[in-house]
Structures are given as structure tokens and as C-alpha cells.
Design a protein around this motif. Structure first.
Motif, PDB file in Angstrom:
ATOM      1  N   GLY A   1      -4.427   0.592  -4.549  1.00 15.83           N
ATOM      2  CA  GLY A   1      -3.849  -0.845  -4.480  1.00 15.83           C
ATOM      3  C   GLY A   1      -4.024  -1.314  -3.306  1.00 15.83           C
ATOM      4  O   GLY A   1      -4.766  -0.556  -2.451  1.00 15.83           O
ATOM      5  N   PHE A   2      -3.609  -2.250  -2.978  1.00 17.15           N
ATOM      6  CA  PHE A   2      -3.583  -3.148  -1.627  1.00 17.15           C
ATOM      7  C   PHE A   2      -2.226  -3.071  -0.916  1.00 17.15           C
ATOM      8  O   PHE A   2      -2.216  -3.590   0.232  1.00 17.15           O
ATOM      9  CB  PHE A   2      -4.151  -4.363  -1.935  1.00 17.15           C
ATOM     10  CG  PHE A   2      -5.428  -4.328  -2.323  1.00 17.15           C
ATOM     11  CD1 PHE A   2      -6.441  -4.401  -1.588  1.00 17.15           C
ATOM     12  CD2 PHE A   2      -5.758  -4.696  -3.769  1.00 17.15           C
ATOM     13  CE1 PHE A   2      -7.623  -4.494  -1.951  1.00 17.15           C
ATOM     14  CE2 PHE A   2      -6.956  -4.787  -4.176  1.00 17.15           C
ATOM     15  CZ  PHE A   2      -7.862  -4.615  -3.421  1.00 17.15           C
ATOM     16  N   GLY A   3      -1.148  -2.630  -1.466  1.00 17.68           N
ATOM     17  CA  GLY A   3      -0.012  -2.539  -0.888  1.00 17.68           C
ATOM     18  C   GLY A   3       0.283  -1.531   0.287  1.00 17.68           C
ATOM     19  O   GLY A   3      -0.513  -0.763   0.489  1.00 17.68           O
ATOM     20  N   LYS A   4       1.497  -1.814   1.115  1.00 13.42           N
ATOM     21  CA  LYS A   4       1.618  -0.898   2.301  1.00 13.42           C
ATOM     22  C   LYS A   4       1.953   0.537   1.720  1.00 13.42           C
ATOM     23  O   LYS A   4       2.734   0.601   0.586  1.00 13.42           O
ATOM     24  CB  LYS A   4       2.843  -1.344   3.201  1.00 13.42           C
ATOM     25  CG  LYS A   4       2.407  -2.500   3.960  1.00 13.42           C
ATOM     26  CD  LYS A   4       3.494  -2.711   4.929  1.00 13.42           C
ATOM     27  CE  LYS A   4       3.220  -3.624   5.876  1.00 13.42           C
ATOM     28  NZ  LYS A   4       4.252  -3.978   7.091  1.00 13.42           N
ATOM     29  N   GLN A   5       1.316   1.577   2.043  1.00  8.59           N
ATOM     30  CA  GLN A   5       1.421   2.926   1.752  1.00  8.59           C
ATOM     31  C   GLN A   5       1.937   3.884   2.893  1.00  8.59           C
ATOM     32  O   GLN A   5       1.737   3.558   3.963  1.00  8.59           O
ATOM     33  CB  GLN A   5       0.195   3.516   1.180  1.00  8.59           C
ATOM     34  CG  GLN A   5      -0.460   2.563   0.044  1.00  8.59           C
ATOM     35  CD  GLN A   5       0.035   2.929  -1.387  1.00  8.59           C
ATOM     36  OE1 GLN A   5       0.453   3.921  -1.578  1.00  8.59           O
ATOM     37  NE2 GLN A   5       0.064   1.649  -2.003  1.00  8.59           N
ATOM     38  N   LYS A   6       2.799   4.735   2.394  1.00  4.25           N
ATOM     39  CA  LYS A   6       3.302   5.758   3.525  1.00  4.25           C
ATOM     40  C   LYS A   6       2.271   6.966   3.119  1.00  4.25           C
ATOM     41  O   LYS A   6       2.355   7.613   2.386  1.00  4.25           O
ATOM     42  CB  LYS A   6       4.861   6.249   3.366  1.00  4.25           C
ATOM     43  CG  LYS A   6       5.604   5.142   3.762  1.00  4.25           C
ATOM     44  CD  LYS A   6       7.042   5.708   3.203  1.00  4.25           C
ATOM     45  CE  LYS A   6       8.137   4.747   3.817  1.00  4.25           C
ATOM     46  NZ  LYS A   6       9.756   5.300   3.791  1.00  4.25           N
ATOM     47  N   ARG A   7       1.456   7.029   4.452  1.00  7.12           N
ATOM     48  CA  ARG A   7       0.584   8.047   4.360  1.00  7.12           C
ATOM     49  C   ARG A   7       0.878   9.495   4.670  1.00  7.12           C
ATOM     50  O   ARG A   7       1.958   9.502   5.631  1.00  7.12           O
ATOM     51  CB  ARG A   7      -0.725   7.700   5.166  1.00  7.12           C
ATOM     52  CG  ARG A   7      -1.179   6.356   4.995  1.00  7.12           C
ATOM     53  CD  ARG A   7      -2.523   6.557   3.766  1.00  7.12           C
ATOM     54  NE  ARG A   7      -2.930   5.103   3.824  1.00  7.12           N
ATOM     55  CZ  ARG A   7      -3.344   4.654   2.773  1.00  7.12           C
ATOM     56  NH1 ARG A   7      -3.350   5.587   1.668  1.00  7.12           N
ATOM     57  NH2 ARG A   7      -3.994   3.444   2.639  1.00  7.12           N
ATOM     58  N   GLY A   8       0.549  10.454   3.982  1.00  7.18           N
ATOM     59  CA  GLY A   8       0.896  11.846   4.284  1.00  7.18           C
ATOM     60  C   GLY A   8       2.174  12.234   3.618  1.00  7.18           C
ATOM     61  O   GLY A   8       2.526  13.330   3.859  1.00  7.18           O
ATOM     62  N   VAL A   9       3.152  11.140   2.975  1.00  9.51           N
ATOM     63  CA  VAL A   9       3.998  11.480   2.410  1.00  9.51           C
ATOM     64  C   VAL A   9       4.113  11.702   1.089  1.00  9.51           C
ATOM     65  O   VAL A   9       3.677  10.769   0.302  1.00  9.51           O
ATOM     66  CB  VAL A   9       5.584  10.573   3.027  1.00  9.51           C
ATOM     67  CG1 VAL A   9       6.827  10.890   2.326  1.00  9.51           C
ATOM     68  CG2 VAL A   9       5.382  10.453   4.408  1.00  9.51           C
TER      69      VAL A   9
ATOM     70  N   LEU B   1     -12.861  -2.815  -6.527  1.00  7.13           N
ATOM     71  CA  LEU B   1     -12.750  -1.854  -7.574  1.00  7.13           C
ATOM     72  C   LEU B   1     -12.300  -0.147  -6.922  1.00  7.13           C
ATOM     73  O   LEU B   1     -11.745   0.299  -7.523  1.00  7.13           O
ATOM     74  CB  LEU B   1     -14.100  -1.902  -8.337  1.00  7.13           C
ATOM     75  CG  LEU B   1     -14.218  -0.550  -9.453  1.00  7.13           C
ATOM     76  CD1 LEU B   1     -12.938  -0.929 -10.575  1.00  7.13           C
ATOM     77  CD2 LEU B   1     -15.627  -0.536 -10.050  1.00  7.13           C
ATOM     78  N   SER B   2     -13.033   0.020  -5.934  1.00  5.62           N
ATOM     79  CA  SER B   2     -12.615   1.232  -5.276  1.00  5.62           C
ATOM     80  C   SER B   2     -11.435   1.360  -4.756  1.00  5.62           C
ATOM     81  O   SER B   2     -10.744   2.375  -4.730  1.00  5.62           O
ATOM     82  CB  SER B   2     -13.582   1.271  -3.968  1.00  5.62           C
ATOM     83  OG  SER B   2     -13.657   0.485  -3.011  1.00  5.62           O
ATOM     84  N   ARG B   3     -10.750   0.093  -4.130  1.00  4.51           N
ATOM     85  CA  ARG B   3      -9.462   0.169  -3.695  1.00  4.51           C
ATOM     86  C   ARG B   3      -8.537   0.577  -4.916  1.00  4.51           C
ATOM     87  O   ARG B   3      -7.461   1.277  -4.678  1.00  4.51           O
ATOM     88  CB  ARG B   3      -8.964  -1.124  -2.947  1.00  4.51           C
ATOM     89  CG  ARG B   3      -9.678  -1.338  -1.551  1.00  4.51           C
ATOM     90  CD  ARG B   3      -9.194  -0.347  -0.711  1.00  4.51           C
ATOM     91  NE  ARG B   3      -7.606  -0.686  -0.500  1.00  4.51           N
ATOM     92  CZ  ARG B   3      -7.046   0.246   0.472  1.00  4.51           C
ATOM     93  NH1 ARG B   3      -7.518   1.255   0.770  1.00  4.51           N
ATOM     94  NH2 ARG B   3      -5.714  -0.142   0.360  1.00  4.51           N
ATOM     95  N   ILE B   4      -8.773  -0.109  -6.126  1.00  2.57           N
ATOM     96  CA  ILE B   4      -7.852   0.214  -7.156  1.00  2.57           C
ATOM     97  C   ILE B   4      -7.859   1.519  -7.565  1.00  2.57           C
ATOM     98  O   ILE B   4      -7.038   2.250  -7.963  1.00  2.57           O
ATOM     99  CB  ILE B   4      -8.358  -1.023  -8.225  1.00  2.57           C
ATOM    100  CG1 ILE B   4      -7.845  -2.235  -7.736  1.00  2.57           C
ATOM    101  CG2 ILE B   4      -7.560  -0.543  -9.566  1.00  2.57           C
ATOM    102  CD1 ILE B   4      -8.374  -3.484  -8.690  1.00  2.57           C
ATOM    103  N   LEU B   5      -9.115   1.986  -7.636  1.00  2.00           N
ATOM    104  CA  LEU B   5      -9.284   3.310  -8.199  1.00  2.00           C
ATOM    105  C   LEU B   5      -8.857   4.547  -7.301  1.00  2.00           C
ATOM    106  O   LEU B   5      -8.501   5.380  -7.574  1.00  2.00           O
ATOM    107  CB  LEU B   5     -10.853   3.313  -8.635  1.00  2.00           C
ATOM    108  CG  LEU B   5     -11.265   2.562  -9.788  1.00  2.00           C
ATOM    109  CD1 LEU B   5     -12.965   2.919 -10.095  1.00  2.00           C
ATOM    110  CD2 LEU B   5     -10.509   3.107 -11.020  1.00  2.00           C
TER     111      LEU B   5
END
Length: 107
Positions: free
Chosen positions: A67-75, A59-63
Motif C-alpha cells: 500500500g501507500f501508508g507509512k510502514q515500519k521497515r525491518g520490523v 498496481l505494483s505498490r498494492i501487490l
């Protein structure tokens, strides 16, 4: 006789899968430990079990974690409205945000 390339890849895959499952399992156990140690004392809520901790993690990951996919952090993608702002409007917007921040936090 030696290991074939397929055998090495299969062994590496099994190891990585096991490591990921172990890591997630330990993360869930740590979340359960933190909840049962902190939240029960601070807020007077009941202790939770492992599966409830797993549900809380999901629940915390969704909110909060997108989600659970790869994210580009900082962009950050700019919105259409932001792209259309002139340089003068951008500076005005920045100064307004600075003013609001300073009012709120008394920097």
C-alpha cells in the motif's frame, strides 16, 4: 514588514507538495522509460504511455509494496503460533529451514 509564521508554513507546504508531485511524476516517467527500453526488447511487449506507467506503479505498490501508508521497515510482527514455540521448537524450526535452504541452493 516581514513574512509571518503562517506565510512561511504555507510556502513550505506548497514547496513540499510541489516536490512530492514532481518526484512522483519523475518516478512514473522513469518507470515508463525502463519499461519501454527493457521490456519491449526482452519480452517483445508493446510500449506503454505515461498513464499506463502510473497504473503499473499503483498496481505494483498494492501487490508488492504493502500500500501507500507509512510502514515500519525491518520490523516483523510475530504470529501467535511463533510466540507459543518453545526454545527447543524454535531451534528445530531454524535447523529445518537451514537444511531446506542448503538443499535448494547448495551452500
Amino acid at each position: 514588514m516581514g513574512f509571518t509564521t503562517k506565510g512561511k508554513k504555507k510556502g513550505k507546504f506548497v514547496f513540499v507538495l510541489f516536490a512530492i508531485l514532481l518526484g512522483v511524476g519523475l518516478l512514473i516517467a522513469f518507470l515508463q522509460f525502463l519499461w519501454n527500453t527493457l521490456v519491449t526488447d526482452i519480452f517483445g511487449l508493446r510500449a506503454i504511455g505515461y498513464w499506463e506507467a502510473l497504473g503499473l506503479f499503483i498496481l505494483s505498490r498494492i501487490l508488492f509494496g504493502h500500500g501507500f501508508g507509512k510502514q515500519k521497515r525491518g520490523v516483523r510482527k510475530r504470529s501467535e503460533n511463533e510466540k507459543e514455540l518453545s526454545e527447543q521448537d524454535r531451534e528445530k524450526l531454524k535447523s529445518e529451514w537451514r537444511r531446506r535452504f542448503e538443499e535448494r541452493f547448495k551452500c
